[in-house]
Design a protein around this motif. Structure first.
Motif, PDB file in Angstrom:
ATOM      1  N   ALA B 218       1.663  31.148  -9.663  1.00  0.00           N
ATOM      2  CA  ALA B 218       0.972  30.860 -10.614  1.00  0.00           C
ATOM      3  C   ALA B 218       0.591  32.232 -11.103  1.00  0.00           C
ATOM      4  O   ALA B 218       0.233  32.397 -12.244  1.00  0.00           O
ATOM      5  N   ALA B 219       0.205  33.200 -10.406  1.00  0.00           N
ATOM      6  CA  ALA B 219      -0.435  34.324 -10.886  1.00  0.00           C
ATOM      7  C   ALA B 219       0.371  34.961 -11.823  1.00  0.00           C
ATOM      8  O   ALA B 219      -0.123  35.627 -12.823  1.00  0.00           O
ATOM      9  N   ALA B 220       1.713  35.247 -11.537  1.00  0.00           N
ATOM     10  CA  ALA B 220       2.569  35.845 -12.513  1.00  0.00           C
ATOM     11  C   ALA B 220       2.770  35.214 -13.800  1.00  0.00           C
ATOM     12  O   ALA B 220       3.007  35.792 -14.841  1.00  0.00           O
ATOM     13  N   LEU B 221       2.652  34.015 -13.999  1.00  0.00           N
ATOM     14  CA  LEU B 221       2.799  33.320 -15.107  1.00  0.00           C
ATOM     15  C   LEU B 221       1.395  32.946 -16.043  1.00  0.00           C
ATOM     16  O   LEU B 221       1.435  32.637 -17.205  1.00  0.00           O
ATOM     17  N   LEU B 222       0.348  33.530 -15.756  1.00  0.00           N
ATOM     18  CA  LEU B 222      -0.901  33.461 -16.061  1.00  0.00           C
ATOM     19  C   LEU B 222      -0.887  33.638 -17.575  1.00  0.00           C
ATOM     20  O   LEU B 222      -1.383  33.154 -18.602  1.00  0.00           O
ATOM     21  N   TYR B 223      -0.437  35.026 -17.861  1.00  0.00           N
ATOM     22  CA  TYR B 223      -0.491  35.603 -19.074  1.00  0.00           C
ATOM     23  C   TYR B 223       0.721  35.560 -19.589  1.00  0.00           C
ATOM     24  O   TYR B 223       1.210  35.908 -20.641  1.00  0.00           O
ATOM     25  N   THR B 224       1.952  35.224 -19.123  1.00  0.00           N
ATOM     26  CA  THR B 224       3.276  35.204 -19.586  1.00  0.00           C
ATOM     27  C   THR B 224       3.801  34.047 -20.181  1.00  0.00           C
ATOM     28  O   THR B 224       4.400  33.941 -21.224  1.00  0.00           O
ATOM     29  N   THR B 225       3.335  32.862 -19.677  1.00  0.00           N
ATOM     30  CA  THR B 225       4.241  31.663 -20.021  1.00  0.00           C
ATOM     31  C   THR B 225       3.199  30.792 -21.059  1.00  0.00           C
ATOM     32  O   THR B 225       3.647  29.947 -21.767  1.00  0.00           O
ATOM     33  N   GLY B 226       1.893  31.132 -20.990  1.00  0.00           N
ATOM     34  CA  GLY B 226       0.993  30.197 -21.698  1.00  0.00           C
ATOM     35  C   GLY B 226       0.793  29.055 -20.810  1.00  0.00           C
ATOM     36  O   GLY B 226       1.657  28.715 -19.979  1.00  0.00           O
ATOM     37  N   SER B 227      -0.432  28.548 -20.685  1.00  0.00           N
ATOM     38  CA  SER B 227      -0.827  27.551 -19.694  1.00  0.00           C
ATOM     39  C   SER B 227      -0.667  26.201 -20.414  1.00  0.00           C
ATOM     40  O   SER B 227      -0.801  25.259 -19.705  1.00  0.00           O
ATOM     41  N   ASP B 228      -0.534  25.996 -21.557  1.00  0.00           N
ATOM     42  CA  ASP B 228      -0.128  24.723 -21.960  1.00  0.00           C
ATOM     43  C   ASP B 228       1.078  24.460 -22.603  1.00  0.00           C
ATOM     44  O   ASP B 228       1.772  25.334 -22.784  1.00  0.00           O
ATOM     45  N   THR B 229       1.463  23.317 -23.107  1.00  0.00           N
ATOM     46  CA  THR B 229       2.718  23.051 -23.167  1.00  0.00           C
ATOM     47  C   THR B 229       2.896  22.161 -24.476  1.00  0.00           C
ATOM     48  O   THR B 229       1.982  20.704 -24.364  1.00  0.00           O
ATOM     49  N   ASN B 230       3.913  22.102 -25.248  1.00  0.00           N
ATOM     50  CA  ASN B 230       4.030  20.870 -26.462  1.00  0.00           C
ATOM     51  C   ASN B 230       5.043  20.761 -26.557  1.00  0.00           C
ATOM     52  O   ASN B 230       5.888  21.503 -27.643  1.00  0.00           O
ATOM     53  N   ILE B 231       5.811  19.970 -26.023  1.00  0.00           N
ATOM     54  CA  ILE B 231       7.307  19.738 -26.187  1.00  0.00           C
ATOM     55  C   ILE B 231       7.597  18.463 -26.639  1.00  0.00           C
ATOM     56  O   ILE B 231       6.621  17.482 -26.162  1.00  0.00           O
ATOM     57  N   LYS B 232       8.454  18.107 -27.520  1.00  0.00           N
ATOM     58  CA  LYS B 232       8.965  16.756 -27.855  1.00  0.00           C
ATOM     59  C   LYS B 232      10.271  16.407 -27.187  1.00  0.00           C
ATOM     60  O   LYS B 232      11.004  17.192 -27.026  1.00  0.00           O
TER      61      LYS B 232
END
Lengths: 257, 306, 229
Positions: B218-232
């Motif tokens: 979790a911590a490594a992804l906090l600023y890197t992946t973005g915490s929401d997602t919008n895929i179709k």
């Protein structure tokens, strides 16, 4: 005992010294190994016979701190200094080890390993090589229906013969055997001894053994090593009936371990 | 006469009571150790059980959907991100392990390298995340995306892959290598054709373990992946690449981040968070069990052929 | 490997037994010599009775050798010794038998009128005796050169045999009545020559133990004979 035409020396060793760091394991070895004969190296533990054997195919290179001086020639070419590649050397000089060591692969893949790394990839060629090699070792009928079984499931004697087949699949000229039967039962031992005697028609065989009856039974020439020195060597019958050196006599009659 | 006899009797009685004492103490300690073991078990069951039960009891069917509010997409992102990270960490890690086991000489450089790898393995994941953020996002002026997250997770699992591979290679019988090199194979051929194939089961176990840890990152992804997602999931919508699930350069919140955001964002998203936790817990547990099961299978296969 | 104590002890026992057998044979030869000179029937009987003991010695040594070969798989000098012992005792026993054969003749001679013995029979006898004594010594000391001397001395005995035969021929021509006695002397002469042959073989084996080269001395009498008309 018919004497064939005079055999030329396959290996010519001159003033060979070998050091592991500061310890001298081989001292001024002078020796010739005849082609198409079985040469046995005998001596007590730690006498240098295995070390000498490994000098012949440069397996000592893997030991850190190992230094060699002197000449070791295969068919007249020095194997250390003439620029011969170890790859070529080890294809010409194969080795069978004390503990059978088949790869964790199928029987087929074990025997095909050598040819494959040499670039043989066509299945028909590999099939032929595998069959020829297994036949030469006398285990084709036993294994032909289970070539795809793991080699690790075989008995010790079978594994060792598989290792011999694997070695000859690359058509070496010399086969080095480092106490090949010391881990096996008497029947497997006998089969491998018979195999070695058959094989000397095609190959030069050098065998390290601590079993003197074995050396007596199958070898043409015997060399006795003690504390890194080659004490005596000669035709096997002479060594075992009438040894010239007192230490040789003491060792072979079991008067010292 | 009887004096001597009585003395002897007394000595025997004393030694007998000492023995009784020793045995009693031994029994007490045995019970204590068993209780400690029980404590570990209970801890795991209670913790995992609570999370899973809470997650699924509060779950509504629409939470499982693969849309903006459901956990489906986050689940997909979690798996996809770990997959990407493994694509990076496995080849590099295995090659590093090969180097350490077969090529590294016994010198100061190697010692230093070993320390470096060990240090990498104990880096705080938030620091790695920040590093990823600064190097890959700020410097390149990019948006948070899955790929950067995958890279960070890869960095974190590299040491594990390297160590797993190195240990696997070192635990092989030296006879394999000697047998192969004795036939005139080069070291590269030996590694490729004999050693690594023999290590594959153990390496796979390592991969599964790394994957399991990656899921929970979790911590490594906090600023890197973005915490929401919008895929179709409708391929027609993939004209816009950021909606394409398989595009690594898009935002991709994972389950762990969903838990984080659900608690900090709004009230009432607790149920989603609980469900996410439950799913994550199940993934981690099952991968851990799978890794152990495989290891046991391998041991049996190698063991009974000796 | 242990020091093979049991093996070494047994090898020594067999070695001593072989030497003892040699001494017994030598003793028998000396007794035969005296009995012949004195035409002593009592001694002759004693010599024949004693032959059983020498036979028993051969049997015992043979058994021990066979057992130890099976048990210990000897090689090198151990094997040379054991192989040699088994051959040597055969020849020694034959020499002892020849003493008994001469004893039978002595008894016959005692019943006949005393005739002149061939002039060099005594010499042949003592030469042969010396060969046996030297062989026993050579065995005891592992003396190759002494063993080789014994082998060479056989030619002298062959020569003496011829000369003695000539004497006997003359004696028959001069004293036809004493034919029986002369024939017996011829027989004794022959036995002496046989005994020398046997001891030559024993000496060859002594040499083999020490040198390791097999060089059994067979008599070349036949080759020489076949080359004459």
């Amino acid at each position: 005992m018919s004497e064939k035409k005079a055999t030329s020396a396959k290996f010519y060793v001159h003033d060979l010294d070998l050091f592991y760091g500061s310890f001298q394991a081989l001292k001024k070895i002078n020796f010739q190994i005849a082609a198409n004969r079985i040469t046995a190296l005998i001596g007590p533990s730690g006498c240098g016979k295995s070390t000498f054997l490994k000098t012949l195919n440069r397996m000592n290179d893997f030991v850190e701190g190992c230094k060699i001086t002197g000449d070791v020639q295969l068919d007249g070419r020095d194997i250390y200094t003439s620029g011969m590649s170890e790859i070529e050397l080890r294809q010409r000089v194969g080795m069978v080890f004390q503990q059978p060591n088949p790869f964790p692969k199928t029987i087929y893949d074990n025997v095909a390993y050598g040819p494959r790394i040499r670039g043989v990839h066509r299945k028909s060629e590999l099939d032929e090589i595998v069959e020829t090699s297994l036949r030469e070792v006398g285990i084709w009928d036993e294994f032909k229906d289970r070539l795809n079984k793991s080699a690790l499931g075989l008995s010790g004697g079978q594994q060792q013969r598989l290792c011999i087949a694997r070695t000859i699949a690359v058509h070496p000229e010399v086969i080095l055997m480092d106490e090949p039967t010391s881990a096996l039962d008497p029947i497997s031992t006998m089969k491998i001894e018979d195999l070695a005697v058959e094989m000397k028609e095609k190959y030069t065989i050098v065998i390290v053994t601590h079993n003197m009856q074995q050396a007596n039974r199958i070898s043409d020439t015997t060399a006795f090593f003690l504390l890194g020195e080659l004490i005596e060597s000669g035709p096997t019958q002479d060594i075992f009936l009438n040894p010239q050196n007192k230490k040789t006599e003491e060792y072979i009659t079991g008067r010292f371990g | 006469m009887t004096e001597v006899k009585n003395e002897k009797k007394a000595r025997v009685e004393v030694s007998q009571s000492l023995i009784r004492r020793a045995r009693a103490v031994d029994n007490i300690w045995t019970v204590v150790f068993y209780l400690v073991a029980l404590f570990f078990l209970l801890l795991l069951f209670a913790f995992a059980g609570y999370v899973i039960i809470k997650g699924f009891t509060g779950a509504k069917p629409e939470m499982f959907r693969f849309d903006r509010n459901g956990v489906g997409n986050y689940f997909f992102n979690t798996v996809y991100l770990v997959f990407l990270s493994l694509l990076i960490s496995v080849p590099i890690g295995v090659m590093g392990g090969i180097y350490m086991a077969e090529y590294a000489k016994d010198n100061a450089f190697t010692k230093f390298l070993r320390i470096a790898i060990e240090t990498l393995s104990s880096l705080p994941s938030i620091v790695v995340g920040l590093f990823g953020y600064l190097i890959f996002l700020v410097a390149t002026k990019s948006q948070p995306n899955l790929l950067v997250g995958a890279i960070c997770v890869a960095i974190l699992s590299l040491p594990l892959m390297t160590t797993t591979t190195e240990d696997a290679l070192r635990s092989l019988p030296p006879s394999y290598k000697l047998g192969s090199m004795g036939m005139g194979a080069t070291l590269r051929q030996t590694i490729q054709s004999v050693l690594i194939p023999a290590c594959v089961p153990r390496i796979i176990t390592g991969v599964i373990l790394a994957a399991g840890r990656g899921f929970g990152e979790a911590a490594a992804l906090l600023y890197t992946t973005g915490s929401d997602t919008n895929i179709k999931w409708n391929p027609a919508a993939w004209v816009n690449p950021s909606l394409n699930p398989f595009n690594p350069l898009r935002r991709g919140g994972t389950l762990s981040l969903k838990i984080w955001t659900s608690f900090t964002a709004s009230v009432g998203a607790e149920d989603v968070a609980n469900l996410s936790s439950a799913i994550l817990m199940i993934m981690v547990l099952s991968f851990s069990i799978l890794a152990h099961y495989l290891e046991g299978r391998i041991k049996k296969k190698m063991g009974d052929t000796k | 490997m242990p020091t093979r104590k049991e093996y070494d002890e047994e090898l020594k026992v067999i070695n001593d037994l072989v030497e003892a057998m040699g001494q017994q044979v030598l003793l028998a030869i000396d007794r035969t010599n005296v009995a012949l000179k004195n035409l002593d029937v009592v001694s002759a009987n004693a010599i024949m009775k004693n032959d059983a003991m020498i036979d028993a010695m051969e049997t015992e040594i043979e058994e021990r050798c066979i057992k130890i070969v099976v048990k210990q798989q000897p090689i090198a000098s151990d094997w040379r010794k054991l192989a040699s012992y088994m051959r040597m005792i055969g020849d020694l026993e034959r020499i002892a038998d020849n003493c008994s054969d001469i004893a039978i003749y002595i008894k016959k001679l005692a019943k006949l009128k005393k005739a002149a013995a061939p002039s060099r029979l005594e010499e042949a006898f003592s030469d042969m005796r010396k060969m046996v004594a030297d062989t026993v010594t050579a065995f005891h000391n592992t003396d190759i050169s002494l063993a080789e001397e014994v082998v060479k001395a056989d030619d002298v005995i062959d020569d003496l045999f011829e000369k003695n035969a000539e004497d006997i021929k003359k004696g028959i021509q001069e004293n036809i009545d004493d034919l029986d006695a002369y024939l017996i002397y011829l027989g004794i002469d022959k036995y002496v020559e046989r005994m020398a042959d046997h001891v030559t073989a024993v000496a060859s084996w002594v040499s083999f133990i020490a040198k390791g080269e097999l060089n059994i001395m067979f008599t070349d009498r036949y080759t020489k004979e076949s080359e004459t008309k």
